[in-house]
Write a protein that holds these residues in place. Structure first.
Motif, PDB file in Angstrom:
ATOM      1  N   ARG A  25      29.872   7.435 -42.513  1.00 17.04           N
ATOM      2  CA  ARG A  25      29.073   7.618 -43.734  1.00 17.04           C
ATOM      3  C   ARG A  25      29.599   6.761 -44.881  1.00 17.04           C
ATOM      4  NH1 ARG A  25      28.998  13.738 -44.914  1.00 17.04           N
ATOM      5  NH2 ARG A  25      29.289  12.703 -46.884  1.00 17.04           N
ATOM      6  N   LYS A  48      31.207   8.456 -48.388  1.00 14.15           N
ATOM      7  CA  LYS A  48      30.451   9.705 -48.418  1.00 14.15           C
ATOM      8  C   LYS A  48      28.973   9.499 -48.731  1.00 14.15           C
ATOM      9  CE  LYS A  48      34.487  12.442 -49.602  1.00 14.15           C
ATOM     10  NZ  LYS A  48      35.087  13.400 -50.521  1.00 14.15           N
ATOM     11  N   THR A  50      25.144   9.930 -48.364  1.00 13.23           N
ATOM     12  CA  THR A  50      24.299  11.058 -47.943  1.00 13.23           C
ATOM     13  C   THR A  50      22.879  10.617 -47.608  1.00 13.23           C
ATOM     14  OG1 THR A  50      23.774  11.576 -50.247  1.00 13.23           O
ATOM     15  CG2 THR A  50      25.640  12.745 -49.254  1.00 13.23           C
ATOM     16  N   GLU A  51      22.424   9.517 -48.170  1.00  8.59           N
ATOM     17  CA  GLU A  51      21.110   8.936 -47.861  1.00  8.59           C
ATOM     18  C   GLU A  51      21.252   7.424 -47.891  1.00  8.59           C
ATOM     19  OE1 GLU A  51      17.642  10.404 -50.011  1.00  8.59           O
ATOM     20  OE2 GLU A  51      18.883  12.070 -50.711  1.00  8.59           O
ATOM     21  N   ASN A  76      24.490   9.819 -58.735  1.00  2.00           N
ATOM     22  CA  ASN A  76      25.005   9.554 -57.385  1.00  2.00           C
ATOM     23  C   ASN A  76      24.116   8.620 -56.572  1.00  2.00           C
ATOM     24  OD1 ASN A  76      22.897  11.337 -56.923  1.00  2.00           O
ATOM     25  ND2 ASN A  76      23.986  12.503 -55.378  1.00  2.00           N
ATOM     26  N   GLN A  77      23.117   8.000 -57.199  1.00  2.00           N
ATOM     27  CA  GLN A  77      22.230   7.082 -56.490  1.00  2.00           C
ATOM     28  C   GLN A  77      22.509   5.651 -56.938  1.00  2.00           C
ATOM     29  OE1 GLN A  77      17.970   7.473 -57.080  1.00  2.00           O
ATOM     30  NE2 GLN A  77      17.646   7.013 -54.926  1.00  2.00           N
ATOM     31  N   SER A  90      22.426   7.246 -51.691  1.00  2.00           N
ATOM     32  CA  SER A  90      23.064   8.303 -52.466  1.00  2.00           C
ATOM     33  C   SER A  90      24.426   8.547 -51.863  1.00  2.00           C
ATOM     34  CB  SER A  90      22.239   9.586 -52.417  1.00  2.00           C
ATOM     35  OG  SER A  90      20.976   9.385 -53.003  1.00  2.00           O
ATOM     36  N   MET A  91      25.380   8.946 -52.692  1.00  2.00           N
ATOM     37  CA  MET A  91      26.732   9.196 -52.193  1.00  2.00           C
ATOM     38  C   MET A  91      27.400  10.290 -53.003  1.00  2.00           C
ATOM     39  SD  MET A  91      28.899   5.931 -53.506  1.00  2.00           S
ATOM     40  CE  MET A  91      28.932   5.534 -55.234  1.00  2.00           C
ATOM     41  N   ASP A  92      28.321  10.959 -52.350  1.00  2.00           N
ATOM     42  CA  ASP A  92      29.129  11.985 -53.007  1.00  2.00           C
ATOM     43  C   ASP A  92      30.517  11.466 -53.350  1.00  2.00           C
ATOM     44  OD1 ASP A  92      27.099  13.872 -52.874  1.00  2.00           O
ATOM     45  OD2 ASP A  92      27.770  14.660 -50.952  1.00  2.00           O
TER      46      ASP A  92
END
Length: 101
Positions: A25, A48, A50-51, A76-77, A90-92
């Motif tokens: 990821r 991390k 996520t999308e 986060n985008q 997107s990421m964390d």
């Protein structure tokens, strides 16, 4: 918000490789020291994820791909625009860059 200078600073924007690793990821970009070089001088990692969505621009086999800009679209985008593609994700995690010596 333009994040390009914060991540790559004075490094050249020319890309040796740009990979999205689904199992880890993460997106990892290896940047060259110059357009004429094969030496990687900076590794940028976006952890991390996520999308992920990628669209390809016109393909030119003679073109050395390079980063045009890296922008935060929201907290986060992120969008990465290169000569050959546009990547939105997107990421964390927190992106980071590491000089290669």
């Amino acid at each position: 918000m333009d994040f390009t200078n914060k991540l790559i600073g004075g490094n050249s924007p020319y890309i040796q490789s740009l990979n999205y690793n689904l199992s880890k990821r993460e997106i990892v970009i290896h940047l060259l020291s110059s357009a004429d070089s094969s030496t990687v001088s900076l590794v940028v990692t976006f952890p991390k994820i996520t999308e992920f969505k990628e669209s390809l621009e016109e393909i030119d086999d003679q073109l050395v791909d390079s980063i045009i800009w890296i922008n935060y679209l929201s907290q986060n985008q992120v969008c990465i625009k290169t000569e050959l593609r546009e990547i939105m994700f997107s990421m964390d995690g927190v992106p980071h860059a590491e000089k290669v010596t």
